[in-house]
Design an enzyme around this catalytic site. Structure first.
Site, mmCIF file in Angstrom:
data_model
loop_
_atom_site.group_PDB
_atom_site.id
_atom_site.type_symbol
_atom_site.label_atom_id
_atom_site.label_comp_id
_atom_site.label_asym_id
_atom_site.label_seq_id
_atom_site.Cartn_x
_atom_site.Cartn_y
_atom_site.Cartn_z
ATOM 1 N N HIS A 165 -0.994 0.368 -9.609
ATOM 2 C CA HIS A 165 -1.740 -0.476 -8.664
ATOM 3 C C HIS A 165 -2.487 -1.601 -9.407
ATOM 4 O O HIS A 165 -3.719 -1.703 -9.371
ATOM 5 C CB HIS A 165 -2.720 0.367 -7.832
ATOM 6 C CG HIS A 165 -3.122 -0.288 -6.550
ATOM 7 N ND1 HIS A 165 -3.428 0.415 -5.408
ATOM 8 C CD2 HIS A 165 -3.292 -1.604 -6.224
ATOM 9 C CE1 HIS A 165 -3.752 -0.427 -4.437
ATOM 10 N NE2 HIS A 165 -3.676 -1.666 -4.912
ATOM 11 N N GLU A 215 -2.070 7.987 -4.011
ATOM 12 C CA GLU A 215 -2.362 7.602 -5.398
ATOM 13 C C GLU A 215 -3.821 7.926 -5.749
ATOM 14 O O GLU A 215 -4.682 7.915 -4.872
ATOM 15 C CB GLU A 215 -2.082 6.095 -5.600
ATOM 16 C CG GLU A 215 -2.965 5.178 -4.776
ATOM 17 C CD GLU A 215 -2.552 3.702 -4.897
ATOM 18 O OE1 GLU A 215 -1.364 3.377 -4.755
ATOM 19 O OE2 GLU A 215 -3.458 2.889 -5.133
ATOM 20 N N ARG A 271 0.843 -1.188 0.000
ATOM 21 C CA ARG A 271 0.000 0.000 0.000
ATOM 22 C C ARG A 271 0.878 1.238 0.000
ATOM 23 O O ARG A 271 1.959 1.232 0.599
ATOM 24 C CB ARG A 271 -0.876 0.066 1.276
ATOM 25 C CG ARG A 271 -2.153 -0.742 1.226
ATOM 26 C CD ARG A 271 -3.193 -0.149 0.271
ATOM 27 N NE ARG A 271 -4.422 -0.914 0.237
ATOM 28 C CZ ARG A 271 -4.665 -1.965 -0.562
ATOM 29 N NH1 ARG A 271 -3.754 -2.390 -1.418
ATOM 30 N NH2 ARG A 271 -5.835 -2.586 -0.520
HETATM 31 C C1 GLV Z 1 -5.352 -4.620 -3.848
HETATM 32 O O1 GLV Z 1 -4.573 -3.762 -3.586
HETATM 33 C C2 GLV Z 1 -6.054 -5.400 -2.864
HETATM 34 O O2 GLV Z 1 -5.924 -5.108 -1.664
HETATM 35 O O3 GLV Z 1 -6.763 -6.321 -3.255
#
Ligand code: GLV
Length: 322
Positions: A286, A268, A239
């Protein structure tokens, strides 16, 4: 009358159709980005919602939406949920574990390899027409095979990356985690538990896979980066906020570590401007869980949590006991 459901972001049409058989669905298929006030407004009168990691559910939203009973996140991470506030409000939270483990581990490994072997930096050079001759050290990076792989956060995805490294690439795997794995799990990953300091000092390639919380905020900042080898690489698929992006950009610029691969960013989709100017970083938006089958499985699991909760009173992958 069918229960009212809000699907807060666009999802696969077939998953929407499945939900429409059970719920009176309002959906955001145009995928507009809603502010918290807009989300709160759209949630009025809804008993359930399918959210993604960008939709924040906190005490303020809950207080304004007293009918809400369940929020099903289409993500394994759930730092967009204030779980304590949800439990206090009697709202069930669910996430999508397991279905994305292998795909996300694949991506973590891919990003580590792309970072170590300078894939995007060399592609940009080629596309810019700068490749005119062979040179002995052109884009020479570091090896993956036989190197020391460090993993911070040894949950399901961390273990998936460890197995790929240990069994596929002969890597020496070390890890640090809040709690140590049992011996059988350590054996399966051929992984050795070390302190965070030893991990930082020893890893050739450090991959971050820990959940975000107040205690993991800036777990990697200037002090931690200073402990790493100047030849080391750092990969963050966890994250934004776990890494201090400003400190990382400075470390990359000054070559205090050799390179980084980042799939997640503080604030982000905004990116720290300095990260966009250093060459030795691979940047992706991401997408670690973004294979078509896995994203479909995540959407289906989020939908199935909602359906199970409203039809049998029990969700499949609950996060709290609301
Ligand atoms: C993606 O970042 C998730 O947490 O599934």
């Amino acid at each position: 009358m069918k229960p009212s459901l809000l699907v807060a972001r666009a999802i696969f049409p077939e998953v929407l159709q499945k939900l429409e058989q059970v719920f009176d669905v309002t959906s955001n298929q145009t995928d507009e980005t809603w502010s918290k006030a807009q989300l709160t407004n759209k949630l009025q009168g809804k008993v359930g919602t399918l959210t993604t990691g960008t939709d924040r559910i906190d005490a303020e939203v809950l207080a304004a939406c007293p009918q809400l009973k369940i929020c099903a996140n289409m993500a394994v991470g759930y730092n967009n949920f204030d779980i304590a506030a949800m439990t206090a409000a009697g709202v069930l939270a669910t996430n999508t574990p397991d279905v994305l483990t292998e795909t996300t581990a694949d991506f973590g490994f891919t990003l580590m390899m792309a970072t170590a072997r300078r894939m995007t930096e060399s592609e940009h050079y080629l596309r810019a027409g700068q490749w005119t001759k062979w040179s002995y050290d052109m884009f020479a990076g570091s090896d993956i095979h036989g190197a020391t792989l460090g993993i911070l956060g040894m949950g399901r995805i961390g273990q998936g990356i460890a197995k790929r490294g240990a069994h596929g690439f002969g890597m020496n795997v070390i890890y640090h985690n809040r709690s140590r794995l049992d011996a059988a799990s350590e054996d399966a990953c051929k992984a050795r538990y070390v302190s965070k300091e030893e991990l930082l000092k020893t890893a050739d390639h450090l991959v971050l896979v820990l959940p975000y919380s107040a205690s993991s905020h800036h777990a990697i900042g200037a002090a931690e980066l200073a402990l790493m080898k100047p030849t080391a690489t750092l990969v963050n698929i966890a994250r934004g906020g776990i890494v201090d992006d400003a400190a990382l950009a400075a470390a990359l610029r000054d070559r205090r570590i050799s390179a980084a691969g980042l799939d997640v960013f503080e604030g982000e989709p905004a990116i720290h401007p300095d990260l966009l100017t250093v060459p030795n970083v691979v940047l992706t938006p991401h997408i670690a869980s973004a294979s078509v089958p896995t994203r479909l499985a995540m959407a289906n699991l989020a939908a199935d949590n909602l359906i199970a909760f409203f039809t049998h009173g029990k969700a499949l992958t609950p996060l709290n006991a609301a």
